[in-house]
Design a protein around this motif. Sequence first.
Motif, mmCIF file in Angstrom:
data_model
loop_
_atom_site.group_PDB
_atom_site.id
_atom_site.type_symbol
_atom_site.label_atom_id
_atom_site.label_comp_id
_atom_site.label_asym_id
_atom_site.label_seq_id
_atom_site.Cartn_x
_atom_site.Cartn_y
_atom_site.Cartn_z
ATOM 1 N N VAL A 1 54.503 36.248 60.627
ATOM 2 C CA VAL A 1 55.796 35.971 59.994
ATOM 3 C C VAL A 1 56.156 37.027 58.958
ATOM 4 C CG1 VAL A 1 55.684 33.485 60.407
ATOM 5 C CG2 VAL A 1 54.752 34.423 58.286
ATOM 6 N N GLY A 2 55.329 38.054 58.853
ATOM 7 C CA GLY A 2 55.625 39.146 57.931
ATOM 8 C C GLY A 2 55.257 38.856 56.492
ATOM 9 N N GLY A 3 54.436 37.874 56.277
ATOM 10 C CA GLY A 3 54.013 37.522 54.922
ATOM 11 C C GLY A 3 54.406 36.096 54.599
ATOM 12 N N ILE A 4 53.599 35.468 53.779
ATOM 13 C CA ILE A 4 53.852 34.087 53.377
ATOM 14 C C ILE A 4 54.564 34.120 52.032
ATOM 15 C CG2 ILE A 4 52.756 31.888 52.785
ATOM 16 C CD1 ILE A 4 50.474 32.755 54.729
ATOM 17 N N ASP A 5 55.877 33.932 52.095
ATOM 18 C CA ASP A 5 56.680 34.047 50.880
ATOM 19 C C ASP A 5 57.522 32.804 50.582
ATOM 20 O OD1 ASP A 5 58.612 34.218 52.851
ATOM 21 O OD2 ASP A 5 59.272 36.247 52.320
ATOM 22 N N GLY A 6 57.457 31.803 51.455
ATOM 23 C CA GLY A 6 58.221 30.583 51.223
ATOM 24 C C GLY A 6 59.693 30.693 51.524
ATOM 25 N N VAL A 7 60.105 31.782 52.182
ATOM 26 C CA VAL A 7 61.505 31.976 52.543
ATOM 27 C C VAL A 7 61.608 32.018 54.064
ATOM 28 C CG1 VAL A 7 63.501 33.506 52.381
ATOM 29 C CG2 VAL A 7 61.963 33.242 50.419
ATOM 30 N N PHE A 8 62.403 31.127 54.632
ATOM 31 C CA PHE A 8 62.567 31.023 56.080
ATOM 32 C C PHE A 8 63.670 31.996 56.501
ATOM 33 C CE2 PHE A 8 61.747 27.727 59.507
ATOM 34 C CZ PHE A 8 62.313 28.457 60.532
ATOM 35 N N GLY A 9 63.240 33.210 56.809
ATOM 36 C CA GLY A 9 64.176 34.253 57.220
ATOM 37 C C GLY A 9 64.137 34.482 58.725
ATOM 38 N N SER A 10 64.711 35.598 59.155
ATOM 39 C CA SER A 10 64.816 35.880 60.586
ATOM 40 C C SER A 10 63.457 36.059 61.250
ATOM 41 C CB SER A 10 65.687 37.120 60.824
ATOM 42 O OG SER A 10 65.110 38.257 60.200
ATOM 43 N N ARG A 11 62.503 36.675 60.551
ATOM 44 C CA ARG A 11 61.184 36.883 61.162
ATOM 45 C C ARG A 11 60.451 35.556 61.349
ATOM 46 N NH1 ARG A 11 57.301 41.956 59.890
ATOM 47 N NH2 ARG A 11 55.788 41.554 61.526
ATOM 48 N N THR A 12 60.532 34.678 60.361
ATOM 49 C CA THR A 12 59.924 33.352 60.507
ATOM 50 C C THR A 12 60.604 32.591 61.635
ATOM 51 O OG1 THR A 12 59.267 33.272 58.177
ATOM 52 C CG2 THR A 12 59.435 31.163 59.329
ATOM 53 N N GLU A 13 61.916 32.652 61.689
ATOM 54 C CA GLU A 13 62.648 31.966 62.758
ATOM 55 C C GLU A 13 62.222 32.476 64.130
ATOM 56 O OE1 GLU A 13 67.207 30.721 63.782
ATOM 57 O OE2 GLU A 13 66.862 32.788 63.127
ATOM 58 N N ASN A 14 62.103 33.790 64.288
ATOM 59 C CA ASN A 14 61.692 34.354 65.573
ATOM 60 C C ASN A 14 60.294 33.892 65.962
ATOM 61 O OD1 ASN A 14 64.099 35.725 65.957
ATOM 62 N ND2 ASN A 14 63.352 37.601 65.000
ATOM 63 N N GLN A 15 59.387 33.827 64.984
ATOM 64 C CA GLN A 15 58.025 33.389 65.289
ATOM 65 C C GLN A 15 57.973 31.888 65.576
ATOM 66 O OE1 GLN A 15 55.898 35.326 66.254
ATOM 67 N NE2 GLN A 15 56.474 37.263 65.356
ATOM 68 N N VAL A 16 58.820 31.104 64.921
ATOM 69 C CA VAL A 16 58.919 29.676 65.252
ATOM 70 C C VAL A 16 59.392 29.537 66.696
ATOM 71 C CG1 VAL A 16 60.188 27.532 64.796
ATOM 72 C CG2 VAL A 16 59.247 28.855 62.895
ATOM 73 N N ARG A 17 60.393 30.313 67.082
ATOM 74 C CA ARG A 17 60.885 30.274 68.466
ATOM 75 C C ARG A 17 59.778 30.657 69.451
ATOM 76 N NH1 ARG A 17 66.362 29.928 69.262
ATOM 77 N NH2 ARG A 17 67.639 30.027 67.383
ATOM 78 N N ASN A 18 59.022 31.701 69.134
ATOM 79 C CA ASN A 18 57.915 32.109 70.010
ATOM 80 C C ASN A 18 56.870 31.000 70.120
ATOM 81 O OD1 ASN A 18 59.039 34.636 70.487
ATOM 82 N ND2 ASN A 18 57.925 35.609 68.811
#
Length: 116
Positions: free
Chosen positions: A76-93
Amino acid sequence: MRKRAFPVAVVAAVLVLSGVAAPQALAAHTGLGSAVAQAASEHGCSPHRQSTIRRGSSGSAVTHAQCLLGYWGYDVGGIDGVFGSRTENQVRNFQRDRGLAVDGIVGANTWAELHY
């Protein structure tokens, strides 16, 4: 589907932090004792209520989801507590790999799979 083996202490820490198991009960059944507490504190995740989170969300629930995605091998590109595009893409995956409805939102079904 990606599979990853985790040390028992790490899995136990996730169960404790997510509220699934009490530390004392896990220690009694696994004999891990302080190893559970140490793994939990070293990882930096904190317990939370499993609210539905999506792009734009922030806080401890997002941090926890990012921790769990990382455990399953999704970057997710780091654990920062912000649900951004990278987190969203990894959730989708993750959802795609687990046969869930792919919407990029972490709701009840995605939480259940993340904790599986």
